[in-house]
Design a protein around this motif. Structure first.
Motif, PDB file in Angstrom:
ATOM      1  N   LEU A  45      42.256  38.506   1.348  1.00 54.28           N
ATOM      2  CA  LEU A  45      42.695  39.953   0.614  1.00 54.28           C
ATOM      3  C   LEU A  45      43.277  39.722  -0.748  1.00 54.28           C
ATOM      4  O   LEU A  45      43.082  40.359  -1.806  1.00 54.28           O
ATOM      5  CB  LEU A  45      43.232  40.935   1.441  1.00 54.28           C
ATOM      6  N   ILE A  46      44.709  38.848  -0.317  1.00 53.31           N
ATOM      7  CA  ILE A  46      45.338  38.414  -1.587  1.00 53.31           C
ATOM      8  C   ILE A  46      44.635  37.888  -2.578  1.00 53.31           C
ATOM      9  O   ILE A  46      44.746  38.152  -3.737  1.00 53.31           O
ATOM     10  CB  ILE A  46      46.563  37.864  -0.874  1.00 53.31           C
ATOM     11  N   VAL A  47      43.635  36.946  -2.312  1.00 52.60           N
ATOM     12  CA  VAL A  47      42.841  36.036  -3.210  1.00 52.60           C
ATOM     13  C   VAL A  47      42.272  37.283  -3.831  1.00 52.60           C
ATOM     14  O   VAL A  47      41.947  36.994  -5.314  1.00 52.60           O
ATOM     15  CB  VAL A  47      42.273  35.130  -2.424  1.00 52.60           C
ATOM     16  N   LEU A  48      41.377  37.972  -3.441  1.00 59.52           N
ATOM     17  CA  LEU A  48      40.362  39.155  -3.722  1.00 59.52           C
ATOM     18  C   LEU A  48      41.141  39.907  -4.939  1.00 59.52           C
ATOM     19  O   LEU A  48      40.731  40.106  -6.028  1.00 59.52           O
ATOM     20  CB  LEU A  48      39.685  39.700  -3.022  1.00 59.52           C
ATOM     21  N   MET A  49      42.593  40.388  -4.527  1.00 55.69           N
ATOM     22  CA  MET A  49      43.516  40.933  -5.328  1.00 55.69           C
ATOM     23  C   MET A  49      43.781  40.204  -6.723  1.00 55.69           C
ATOM     24  O   MET A  49      43.712  40.959  -7.704  1.00 55.69           O
ATOM     25  CB  MET A  49      44.746  41.637  -4.638  1.00 55.69           C
ATOM     26  N   ALA A  50      43.917  39.050  -6.544  1.00 52.73           N
ATOM     27  CA  ALA A  50      44.181  38.411  -7.816  1.00 52.73           C
ATOM     28  C   ALA A  50      43.124  38.177  -8.668  1.00 52.73           C
ATOM     29  O   ALA A  50      43.147  38.209  -9.586  1.00 52.73           O
ATOM     30  CB  ALA A  50      44.882  36.813  -7.116  1.00 52.73           C
ATOM     31  N   VAL A  55      40.303  44.452 -12.501  1.00 55.70           N
ATOM     32  CA  VAL A  55      39.568  45.754 -12.019  1.00 55.70           C
ATOM     33  C   VAL A  55      40.609  46.599 -11.909  1.00 55.70           C
ATOM     34  O   VAL A  55      40.629  47.864 -12.133  1.00 55.70           O
ATOM     35  CB  VAL A  55      38.701  45.367 -10.574  1.00 55.70           C
ATOM     36  N   PHE A  56      41.747  46.342 -11.311  1.00 58.26           N
ATOM     37  CA  PHE A  56      42.869  47.371 -10.916  1.00 58.26           C
ATOM     38  C   PHE A  56      43.555  47.653 -12.268  1.00 58.26           C
ATOM     39  O   PHE A  56      43.727  48.958 -12.379  1.00 58.26           O
ATOM     40  CB  PHE A  56      44.128  46.489 -10.230  1.00 58.26           C
ATOM     41  N   ALA A  57      43.272  47.045 -13.406  1.00 61.50           N
ATOM     42  CA  ALA A  57      43.734  47.503 -14.487  1.00 61.50           C
ATOM     43  C   ALA A  57      42.730  48.526 -15.073  1.00 61.50           C
ATOM     44  O   ALA A  57      43.111  49.399 -15.769  1.00 61.50           O
ATOM     45  CB  ALA A  57      44.008  46.420 -15.335  1.00 61.50           C
ATOM     46  N   ALA A  58      41.487  48.124 -14.998  1.00 61.45           N
ATOM     47  CA  ALA A  58      40.329  49.136 -15.447  1.00 61.45           C
ATOM     48  C   ALA A  58      40.503  50.715 -14.794  1.00 61.45           C
ATOM     49  O   ALA A  58      40.158  51.430 -15.179  1.00 61.45           O
ATOM     50  CB  ALA A  58      39.105  48.362 -15.501  1.00 61.45           C
ATOM     51  N   ILE A  59      40.447  50.528 -13.458  1.00 60.50           N
ATOM     52  CA  ILE A  59      40.566  51.495 -12.744  1.00 60.50           C
ATOM     53  C   ILE A  59      41.807  52.764 -13.111  1.00 60.50           C
ATOM     54  O   ILE A  59      41.479  53.776 -13.155  1.00 60.50           O
ATOM     55  CB  ILE A  59      40.412  51.113 -11.113  1.00 60.50           C
ATOM     56  N   ILE A 101      51.857  43.832  -9.870  1.00 62.12           N
ATOM     57  CA  ILE A 101      51.703  43.157  -8.695  1.00 62.12           C
ATOM     58  C   ILE A 101      50.305  42.427  -8.488  1.00 62.12           C
ATOM     59  O   ILE A 101      50.367  41.038  -8.160  1.00 62.12           O
ATOM     60  CB  ILE A 101      51.906  43.933  -7.245  1.00 62.12           C
ATOM     61  N   ALA A 102      49.443  42.805  -9.070  1.00 61.70           N
ATOM     62  CA  ALA A 102      47.961  42.281  -8.693  1.00 61.70           C
ATOM     63  C   ALA A 102      47.892  40.945  -9.431  1.00 61.70           C
ATOM     64  O   ALA A 102      47.458  39.935  -9.240  1.00 61.70           O
ATOM     65  CB  ALA A 102      46.739  43.319  -9.176  1.00 61.70           C
ATOM     66  N   TYR A 103      48.257  41.238 -10.785  1.00 57.47           N
ATOM     67  CA  TYR A 103      48.515  39.888 -11.637  1.00 57.47           C
ATOM     68  C   TYR A 103      49.421  38.950 -11.312  1.00 57.47           C
ATOM     69  O   TYR A 103      49.409  37.746 -11.497  1.00 57.47           O
ATOM     70  CB  TYR A 103      48.707  40.460 -13.365  1.00 57.47           C
ATOM     71  N   GLY A 104      50.605  39.559 -10.719  1.00 58.69           N
ATOM     72  CA  GLY A 104      51.644  38.345 -10.225  1.00 58.69           C
ATOM     73  C   GLY A 104      51.206  37.510  -8.949  1.00 58.69           C
ATOM     74  O   GLY A 104      51.258  36.383  -9.028  1.00 58.69           O
ATOM     75  N   ALA A 105      50.048  38.222  -8.296  1.00 63.95           N
ATOM     76  CA  ALA A 105      49.414  37.376  -7.321  1.00 63.95           C
ATOM     77  C   ALA A 105      48.767  36.151  -7.913  1.00 63.95           C
ATOM     78  O   ALA A 105      48.488  35.137  -7.208  1.00 63.95           O
ATOM     79  CB  ALA A 105      48.361  38.084  -6.449  1.00 63.95           C
ATOM     80  N   ARG A 106      48.277  36.390  -8.939  1.00 63.21           N
ATOM     81  CA  ARG A 106      47.338  34.943  -9.709  1.00 63.21           C
ATOM     82  C   ARG A 106      48.555  34.122 -10.094  1.00 63.21           C
ATOM     83  O   ARG A 106      48.016  32.910  -9.847  1.00 63.21           O
ATOM     84  CB  ARG A 106      46.712  35.720 -10.941  1.00 63.21           C
TER      85      ARG A 106
END
Length: 308
Positions: A45-50, A55-59, A101-106
């Motif tokens: 799930l964390i990998v998918l979030m990264a 997509v998070f930014a677009a939503i 946070i999503a971009y930080g996971a990357r």
């Protein structure tokens, strides 16, 4: 009841017994470990979030570095709490905490994987050479390992960053260079116990050279502890990268980074709890998932080890 002997008597072949490699047996034990499987699901799930951070930014309609000072900050200039516009609130500059946070996971996963790969590659090669070749090679490499392990990591990192400036490349190289020694020590110890085994002597009697014996005959027999150590090293690298960013030695702003976000939230923990809590939880959940999965991998490869 039909037996194998009866089958032979009537001319029917008995079913062949399928052999299972240690890796297949370890995989089966790992699949039965519920904690490890849950941890693996969290990691996925964390990998998918990264991967799907855009997509998070677009939503949400909020780029990671966009500052919304009009709607993202209170009239007093403080971050806004979680609401329908900013699901996890905003930071001190009015940026969306969820998107960052999503971009930080990357960043965390990229550094964790690349730095760990460099660490394991260097450690395995030097550990193999030290343990198998022995003599002066082993003496020199063993002393080099001791020297690297004794170097104060943070002081050297601070010195390097002060000269080169903070960047992702410097962070990966610093972590990779100062982490390989522990891998090399583990591999060296395993190889020392394997180099006098019969299969090594058989390969040498057939004319195989040292390089071929090390990488074709010996290396597969030390992969299990290397895999276990790799799964346990990734969370250590992620925490190390977050620590460097917290100290201002990681990626330069405004790049989204969990350690940098926690550092920026220090002055707001009494007035904006979400600012420090959510990046901290992301770091905690990620490292905990990798550690629990690493424990499961260790127990799968060594079922005799006691669970703690």
């Amino acid at each position: 009841m039909t037996t194998a002997l009866d089958l032979v008597e009537v001319g029917t072949e008995a079913p062949a017994i399928e052999g299972r490699s240690p890796f297949v047996l370890a995989l089966r034990r790992l699949r039965r470990d519920k904690v490890a499987m849950i941890s693996l699901a969290v990691i996925v799930l964390i990998v998918l979030m990264a991967i799907f951070a855009p997509v998070f930014a677009a939503i949400t309609g909020h780029p990671p570095n966009e500052q919304y000072r009009q709607i993202g900050l209170t009239p007093d200039g403080l971050p806004r709490g979680p609401n329908s516009t900013f699901w996890l609130g905003t930071d001190d500059l009015g940026r969306d905490v969820l998107v960052r946070i999503a971009y930080g996971a990357r960043v965390s996963l990229l550094v964790g994987v690349i730095a760990t790969a460099i660490t394991v590659a260097i450690g395995v090669v030097l550990g193999l050479a030290a343990g198998f070749l022995g003599g002066i090679v082993d003496t020199v490499l063993a002393r080099l390992i001791d020297v690297v392990l004794s170097v104060p990591f943070l002081l050297v990192a601070i010195a390097l960053v002060s000269v080169t400036g903070p960047s992702l490349t410097v962070t990966v190289l610093v972590i990779g260079f100062f982490s390989w020694a522990s891998v090399a020590r583990i591999v060296r110890g395993q190889v020392l116990s394997l180099r006098e085994r019969e299969f090594v002597e058989a390969a040498r009697s057939l004319g195989a050279g040292d390089t071929r014996i090390m990488f074709v005959d010996v290396l597969p027999n030390v992969l299990a502890p290397v895999i276990v150590y790799t799964t346990l090293l990734i969370p250590v690298v992620i925490v190390t990268q977050a620590t460097l960013s917290f100290l201002g030695l990681g990626l330069p702003p405004p790049t989204a980074d969990w350690g940098g976000m926690i550092s920026e939230s220090q002055n707001y923990y009494t007035t904006a709890w979400w600012f420090i809590m959510f990046p901290g939880l992301a770091l905690l959940i990620t490292t905990l998932a990798f550690n629990l999965f690493g424990d499961g991998v260790r127990d799968a490869f060594d079922p005799r080890a006691d669970r703690s």
